[in-house]
Scaffold this motif. Structure first.
Motif, mmCIF file in Angstrom:
data_model
loop_
_atom_site.group_PDB
_atom_site.id
_atom_site.type_symbol
_atom_site.label_atom_id
_atom_site.label_comp_id
_atom_site.label_asym_id
_atom_site.label_seq_id
_atom_site.Cartn_x
_atom_site.Cartn_y
_atom_site.Cartn_z
ATOM 1 N N LEU A 86 71.267 67.410 10.339
ATOM 2 C CA LEU A 86 71.255 68.530 9.382
ATOM 3 C C LEU A 86 72.403 69.493 9.685
ATOM 4 O O LEU A 86 72.677 69.789 10.849
ATOM 5 C CB LEU A 86 69.926 69.291 9.452
ATOM 6 N N SER A 87 73.022 70.015 8.621
ATOM 7 C CA SER A 87 74.249 70.782 8.842
ATOM 8 C C SER A 87 74.029 72.116 9.561
ATOM 9 O O SER A 87 74.871 72.571 10.303
ATOM 10 C CB SER A 87 74.972 71.010 7.518
ATOM 11 N N HIS A 88 72.870 72.752 9.366
ATOM 12 C CA HIS A 88 72.646 74.066 9.998
ATOM 13 C C HIS A 88 72.033 73.943 11.388
ATOM 14 O O HIS A 88 71.632 74.941 11.964
ATOM 15 C CB HIS A 88 71.643 74.878 9.187
ATOM 16 N N VAL A 89 71.878 72.712 11.883
ATOM 17 C CA VAL A 89 71.063 72.526 13.090
ATOM 18 C C VAL A 89 71.887 72.012 14.262
ATOM 19 O O VAL A 89 72.721 71.129 14.112
ATOM 20 C CB VAL A 89 69.903 71.533 12.811
ATOM 21 N N THR A 90 71.649 72.595 15.439
ATOM 22 C CA THR A 90 72.190 72.054 16.683
ATOM 23 C C THR A 90 71.016 71.613 17.545
ATOM 24 O O THR A 90 70.089 72.405 17.767
ATOM 25 C CB THR A 90 72.960 73.145 17.470
ATOM 26 N N CYS A 91 71.028 70.370 18.007
ATOM 27 C CA CYS A 91 69.970 69.915 18.914
ATOM 28 C C CYS A 91 70.370 70.240 20.342
ATOM 29 O O CYS A 91 71.534 70.155 20.707
ATOM 30 C CB CYS A 91 69.727 68.416 18.772
ATOM 31 N N LYS A 147 63.314 72.388 5.387
ATOM 32 C CA LYS A 147 62.919 73.435 4.433
ATOM 33 C C LYS A 147 63.658 74.755 4.742
ATOM 34 O O LYS A 147 64.126 75.441 3.833
ATOM 35 C CB LYS A 147 61.394 73.610 4.512
ATOM 36 N N LEU A 148 63.757 75.098 6.021
ATOM 37 C CA LEU A 148 64.445 76.341 6.390
ATOM 38 C C LEU A 148 65.921 76.289 6.030
ATOM 39 O O LEU A 148 66.525 77.313 5.710
ATOM 40 C CB LEU A 148 64.287 76.617 7.893
ATOM 41 N N SER A 149 66.513 75.085 6.085
ATOM 42 C CA SER A 149 67.939 74.944 5.779
ATOM 43 C C SER A 149 68.244 75.309 4.331
ATOM 44 O O SER A 149 69.385 75.576 3.993
ATOM 45 C CB SER A 149 68.409 73.509 6.023
#
Ligand SMILES: Nc1ncnc2c1ncn2[C@@H]1O[C@H](COP(=O)(O)OP(=O)(O)O)[C@@H](O)[C@H]1O
Ligand SMILES: [Mg+2]
Length: 452
Positions: free
Chosen positions: A47-52, A25-27
């Motif tokens: 997800l494209s905006h996320v780094t784990c 949702k934040l993305s």
């Protein structure tokens, strides 16, 4: 809002379906530039905006704050209860400066302080809070674990069973017990055995240092999730979880096997009294000096004498969140900032006039022992089914791109549709895209609502 607000660098703690749904949702928000998920999971990694960030432990506050400073994180979102109850928000405010309506500009934390998180971290505390504020809840008595109070608690259970009509009791370890600390005995003997296991044999460790013995309540359960900025309360539609592992509400309790929202078990006047309870809770916390910021999740039992609070949680529910966030029209980042900045009254929380259904796909054996590391495959969704999302709960993605199971609840298939019937159908279509050995899921999510 300040221009810098459109450049949110978020630290999201957790690894469940709830956290995948929050990041998903934040993305979609223009305010968000990047999300670091500690430790994250296979879905978050995609997800494209996320780094784990799997190598930092979610309970290592020092390492988390160091990472937060390095990455110039400006919003902390703890997903699960444990870091909140341990005081992660206070720690971040100490290390990186507080943020508030009083002009302070440190790190924003979307979550309650350690003092406010006691509402979930201690059931004895929250029961006494409800009593102080006249909030409807089950009759109860609190006990501190010791040999002498075990005798007193046993005597209380005996006296409840001798009342006319006899009153059944529920026994609750007060502290965090990963959803396993509530026992619903079917006889007085069973109740006293449970009491002995918690109070004398420390079955739940420190979580059982205090115990609530309360009246068994009959009715349908309902979860209400509200955004709170310290004083204003805005609620999402009521949701219903399915706790038991098998169809027909049979088998042991789980973390939750599926949800739907909105429910049709509460009419307008009941929803109004539920909203009043949320407001009384938030006002009470403010008055007592520990204002609440974040998500207040209240579990209600719809009894014959009205809704009664079963418990408070101080964070999003899992899997309620997977059903609720796709129904939310308003930008989640905007709502979260309004909460951290004490400006929730300026936001118009818009919800789609639709239904959402989430079906959890779990590993075989869950909630008992189950295999981890099972290879899995997710088919692409059918092109006509754009309203279905597969949220990852217990998955990991290897460096070479292989997806495997890594937890008991593996995937949550969520669908949104104009009607509950269609949402159910689409969510189960989503389940068909999930393949791994031993997978299990309930086939009757929202079934009772459809029958009504
Ligand atoms: N007083 C009660 N009467 C009947 N059922 C209860 C009562 N309290 C709890 N339960 C059942 O036990 C479940 C877990 O209890 P809850 O208080 O929500 O604790 P937790 O989620 O921390 O395990 C509830 O969802 C409900 O199904
Ligand atoms: Mg609960």
């Amino acid at each position: 809002m300040l221009p810098s607000d459109s450049n949110l660098r978020i630290l999201l703690l957790g690894n469940g379906g709830r956290e995948h749904a929050i990041a998903w949702k934040l993305s979609q928000s223009p305010l968000v530039s990047h999300i670091y998920a500690v430790p994250g999971n296979g879905g978050l990694a995609g997800l494209s905006h996320v780094t784990c960030v799997p190598d930092i432990k979610a309970d290592d506050f020092e390492a988390l704050a160091k990472f937060g400073k390095e990455k110039k994180v400006n919003l902390l979102i703890p997903g699960p209860e444990a870091p909140l109850v341990e005081g992660v928000v206070d720690y971040f405010h100490d290390q990186m400066g507080g943020y508030g309506a009083d002009g302070k500009r440190g790190i924003r934390c979307f979550g309650p302080s350690k003092a406010a998180a006691r509402m979930e971290g201690s059931k004895t505390f929250s029961k006494d809070f409800m009593q102080r504020h006249g909030i409807p809840t089950a009759r109860y008595k609190n006990f501190t674990s010791s040999a002498s109070s075990f005798a007193a608690a046993s005597a209380y259970i005996e006296s409840e069973s001798l009342a006319s009509p006899p009153r059944r009791v529920v026994i609750k370890a007060s502290g965090l017990a990963g959803g396993k600390g509530v026992i619903i005995p079917t006889s007085t003997a069973e109740a006293i055995t449970a009491l002995r296991e918690i109070m004398l044999e420390q079955q739940f460790g420190k979580a059982g240092d205090e115990v609530v013995v309360e009246e068994f309540l009959e009715g349908d359960e309902l979860s209400v999730i509200s955004f709170v900025d310290g004083s204003t309360v805005m609620s999402l539609p009521p949701a219903q979880d399915h706790k038991r592992v098998w169809d027909g509400d049979r088998g042991p309790n789980t973390g939750g096997m599926g949800t739907y929202a909105p429910t049709n078990i509460a009419g307008k006047s009941v929803l109004e009294s539920i909203q009043r309870v949320q407001e009384m809770t938030v006002m009470g916390m403010r008055k007592e000096g520990f204002p609440f910021v974040g998500v207040l999740f209240t579990g209600f039992m719809m009894t014959q004498s009205g809704p009664k609070v079963l418990e408070y949680n101080v964070r999003f529910g899992d899997p309620e969140t997977q059903s609720l966030l796709p129904l939310m029209k308003t930008d989640l980042a905007k709502v979260m900032l309004a909460c951290t900045d004490g400006k929730l009254h300026t936001v118009n929380l818009e919800v789609l006039p639709k239904s959402a259904v989430t079906v959890v796909v779990a590993a075989g054996g869950y909630p008992g022992s189950y295999a981890k590391g099972t290879p899995m495959r997710l088919d692409d969704p059918h092109p006509s089914n754009t309203d279905t999302v597969l949220f990852h709960a217990g998955t990991s993605l290897s460096a070479s791109g292989e997806l495997t199971t890594s937890g008991g609840r593996v995937i949550a298939s969520t669908a949104v549709a104009d009607t509950l019937e269609d949402a159910v159908r689409k969510a189960y279509e989503g389940v068909k895209a999930v393949h791994f050995e031993g997978m299990q899921f309930r086939t009757d999510i929202a079934g009772r609502a459809l029958k009504k």
